[in-house]
Scaffold this motif. Structure first.
Motif, PDB file in Angstrom:
ATOM      1  N   TYR A 144     -18.107 -10.781   4.163  1.00  0.00           N
ATOM      2  CA  TYR A 144     -17.703 -10.396   5.513  1.00  0.00           C
ATOM      3  C   TYR A 144     -18.611 -11.100   6.519  1.00  0.00           C
ATOM      4  O   TYR A 144     -19.793 -11.368   6.244  1.00  0.00           O
ATOM      5  N   ALA A 145     -18.059 -11.401   7.679  1.00  0.00           N
ATOM      6  CA  ALA A 145     -18.829 -12.065   8.728  1.00  0.00           C
ATOM      7  C   ALA A 145     -18.284 -11.669  10.087  1.00  0.00           C
ATOM      8  O   ALA A 145     -17.146 -11.212  10.225  1.00  0.00           O
ATOM      9  N   ALA A 146     -19.127 -11.839  11.097  1.00  0.00           N
ATOM     10  CA  ALA A 146     -18.734 -11.568  12.479  1.00  0.00           C
ATOM     11  C   ALA A 146     -19.519 -12.482  13.388  1.00  0.00           C
ATOM     12  O   ALA A 146     -20.583 -12.999  13.017  1.00  0.00           O
ATOM     13  N   THR A 147     -18.984 -12.715  14.574  1.00  0.00           N
ATOM     14  CA  THR A 147     -19.707 -13.499  15.573  1.00  0.00           C
ATOM     15  C   THR A 147     -20.047 -12.598  16.754  1.00  0.00           C
ATOM     16  O   THR A 147     -19.468 -11.514  16.917  1.00  0.00           O
ATOM     17  N   GLY A 148     -20.985 -13.062  17.547  1.00  0.00           N
ATOM     18  CA  GLY A 148     -21.363 -12.276  18.715  1.00  0.00           C
ATOM     19  C   GLY A 148     -20.353 -12.347  19.833  1.00  0.00           C
ATOM     20  O   GLY A 148     -20.446 -11.606  20.815  1.00  0.00           O
ATOM     21  N   ALA A 149     -19.347 -13.213  19.717  1.00  0.00           N
ATOM     22  CA  ALA A 149     -18.389 -13.427  20.799  1.00  0.00           C
ATOM     23  C   ALA A 149     -17.227 -12.441  20.771  1.00  0.00           C
ATOM     24  O   ALA A 149     -16.484 -12.331  21.732  1.00  0.00           O
ATOM     25  N   SER A 150     -17.017 -11.746  19.656  1.00  0.00           N
ATOM     26  CA  SER A 150     -15.886 -10.811  19.570  1.00  0.00           C
ATOM     27  C   SER A 150     -16.243  -9.696  18.607  1.00  0.00           C
ATOM     28  O   SER A 150     -17.233  -9.756  17.880  1.00  0.00           O
ATOM     29  N   GLY A 151     -15.408  -8.689  18.594  1.00  0.00           N
ATOM     30  CA  GLY A 151     -15.611  -7.582  17.670  1.00  0.00           C
ATOM     31  C   GLY A 151     -14.831  -7.743  16.397  1.00  0.00           C
ATOM     32  O   GLY A 151     -14.748  -6.808  15.592  1.00  0.00           O
ATOM     33  N   SER A 152     -14.259  -8.923  16.165  1.00  0.00           N
ATOM     34  CA  SER A 152     -13.464  -9.162  14.964  1.00  0.00           C
ATOM     35  C   SER A 152     -14.351  -9.272  13.728  1.00  0.00           C
ATOM     36  O   SER A 152     -15.519  -9.690  13.802  1.00  0.00           O
TER      37      SER A 152
END
Length: 502
Positions: A144-152
């Motif tokens: 799993y991964a996420a970026t700081g630009a969205s909550g996806s």
């Protein structure tokens, strides 16, 4: 066929080809668009990444910065970064793509993306970006991964996630010396009981201290290669006193100086290796304040004798260029100086023939191969007088080998590719000399297994004692034919510098 019909068919084929190309091109563009849409950081390029912050696999908070086009570790130590590793991190971050997007994602903590999980921050174009890497997915080789630009919440390939997991030492430049070997002009090498200085003149390396002499090109090339590929196994960021690690009196020291450029000082690279061995390594100092741990076995291969740097080549040629050879043996037991000569003649792909005796299969070719690249192990003397040369079996030579090339098409004498004189065997070594040179060399006596050093050795180990089966008489006894003795002739007067017999 009607020309008009042919033309129509040609136009139809051309049209179909264009349709196929257009269709394929659309597929390529569609695939590229899909891949672009999957990229977590859009059209960001690796070369745009200016800095990276991450926690290493050994628990260190590290920061890498690109300064003047080169990567450097800025935290927790100030040290050059490994360029391949740093570029690899930048490329992985800029080009990372998602495998899928989690619909109706729950709280980040469910996916291991909450506080305290792996977070990589990096800057590009003046903007800061963030990548969070969470737990492994229950199914498939993904994380799993996420970026700081969205909550996806995304899934990314596990190999992309693990590519960001590095220990601190892997982020550091492990090469103590980084230089362009072609730009070097001077090399200074010292060890505990000696040293040499070499300078490049007219494209070739020469010794200038402790004596003027041609240098052994292979030794110099090997040394430079060893230094280029030298890698530290670890680092010491708080160096102890030099005496504790043997850097107060280094066991080995190398200084490399480049050729001076207009308006610039020569670039200097220096490496000192300590004399104290700890856990199979030695401490080394280069340009950085920290010390490098160098494997002892790499230190052991470095040349530490003046003679290792000296030119000791006795002969060199392309073995397939040899067409004929002569070996002349001198018998010191004879009251009058006499020699016996063996000749070998190349028959091309069929090998070699020799006279007056046939040699065993492959041995004549092996003699030529040994002479094709023969180098001394040591230098016995810069020059010897007549009595000294006689004492080591070089006046006259116990064995003199001369190798000839192909005779010129217009006639004339065949070129001499090599000529080496061999003396007595003593203490595991054989004395040798090249006509026209004063230097007397020594070779390991293992060469006597492949090049006969006396008439007795030639008769005992090299001569074919039985005729080939196809040529043997039907009623000949197995041992009926003994090897012929080479023709014995009186040699010309020997001055110690030319073969005993031509």
């Amino acid at each position: 066929m009607n020309p008009r019909t042919t033309g129509i068919l040609f136009l139809v084929a051309l049209l179909l080809g264009g349709v196929v190309w257009w269709s394929n091109q659309r597929e390529v563009e569609k695939k590229e668009a899909e891949d672009q849409a999957k990229r977590l950081f859009g059209e960001l390029k690796a070369e745009d990444v200016e800095w990276i912050e991450l926690r290493t696999s050994d628990g260190q908070d590290a920061r890498l910065e690109r300064r003047d086009g080169a990567w450097r570790v800025a935290k927790p130590v100030d040290f050059p970064a490994d360029p391949s590793t740093a570029d690899g991190l930048a490329s992985a971050l800029a080009g990372i793509t998602s495998e899928s997007v989690i619909e109706d994602a729950q709280d980040f903590s469910v996916y291991g993306l909450g506080d305290g999980q792996k977070v990589v921050r990096f800057g590009a174009g003046g903007a800061e970006r963030e990548l969070r890497v969470g737990k492994k997915t229950p199914v498939g080789a993904n994380h799993y991964a996420a970026t700081g630009a969205s909550g996806s919440v995304y899934t990314i390939a596990s190999f992309r996630a693990t590519s960001l997991d590095k220990p601190l030492d892997d982020l550091r430049e492990r090469r103590p010396l980084r230089f362009d070997r072609d730009s070097l002009q001077r090399i200074e090498v010292t060890w505990q009981d000696g040293g040499v200085v070499l300078e490049k003149k007219d494209g070739a390396w020469r010794l200038v201290a402790p004596l003027e002499s041609a240098a052994d090109a292979e030794t110099v090339d090997t040394l430079l290669s060893d230094l280029v590929f030298l890698r530290a196994t670890g680092f010491v960021d708080a160096p102890p006193p030099d005496a504790q690690v043997g850097l107060d009196a280094p066991a080995y020291r190398v200084v490399l100086l480049s050729a001076p450029q207009e308006g610039k000082e020569p670039t200097r690279h220096e490496l000192a290796i300590g004399s104290v061995v700890q856990d199979g390594t030695r401490m080394a100092r280069a340009a950085e304040p920290a010390l490098y741990r160098i494997p002892t076995e790499r230190f052991d291969t470095l040349p530490k004798r003046v003679v290792a740097f000296r030119f000791k080549e006795l002969s060199r040629f392309v073995a397939t260029d040899a067409q004929r050879f002569e070996i002349s043996f001198s018998d010191p037991a004879q009251q009058s100086s006499q020699v016996a000569t063996v000749e070998g003649q190349s028959t091309g792909t069929d090998g070699w023939t020799t006279k007056p005796d046939p040699m065993k299969d492959g041995l004549a070719a092996r003699i030529v191969a040994e002479l094709a690249r023969l180098e001394g192990d040591d230098i016995a003397a810069e020059k010897m007088g007549p009595e000294e040369l006689a004492g080591v079996g070089l006046s006259p030579a116990r064995a003199a080998v001369r190798v000839y090339g192909k005779q010129p098409e217009g006639g004339g004498e065949a070129p001499v590719l090599a000529e080496v004189h061999f003396g007595v065997q003593d203490g595991g070594r054989i004395f040798a000399k090249v006509p026209g040179r004063d230097t007397v060399y020594t070779l390991a006596d293992a060469i006597a297994e492949h090049v006969p050093m006396s008439l007795e050795a030639y008769r005992a180990r090299f001569v074919e004692t039985e005729p080939p089966a196809a040529e043997a008489a039907p009623d000949a006894a197995p041992d009926a034919q003994a090897p012929l003795a080479p023709e014995v002739v009186e040699p010309p007067a020997d001055d110690g510098g030319s073969p005993a017999a031509e």
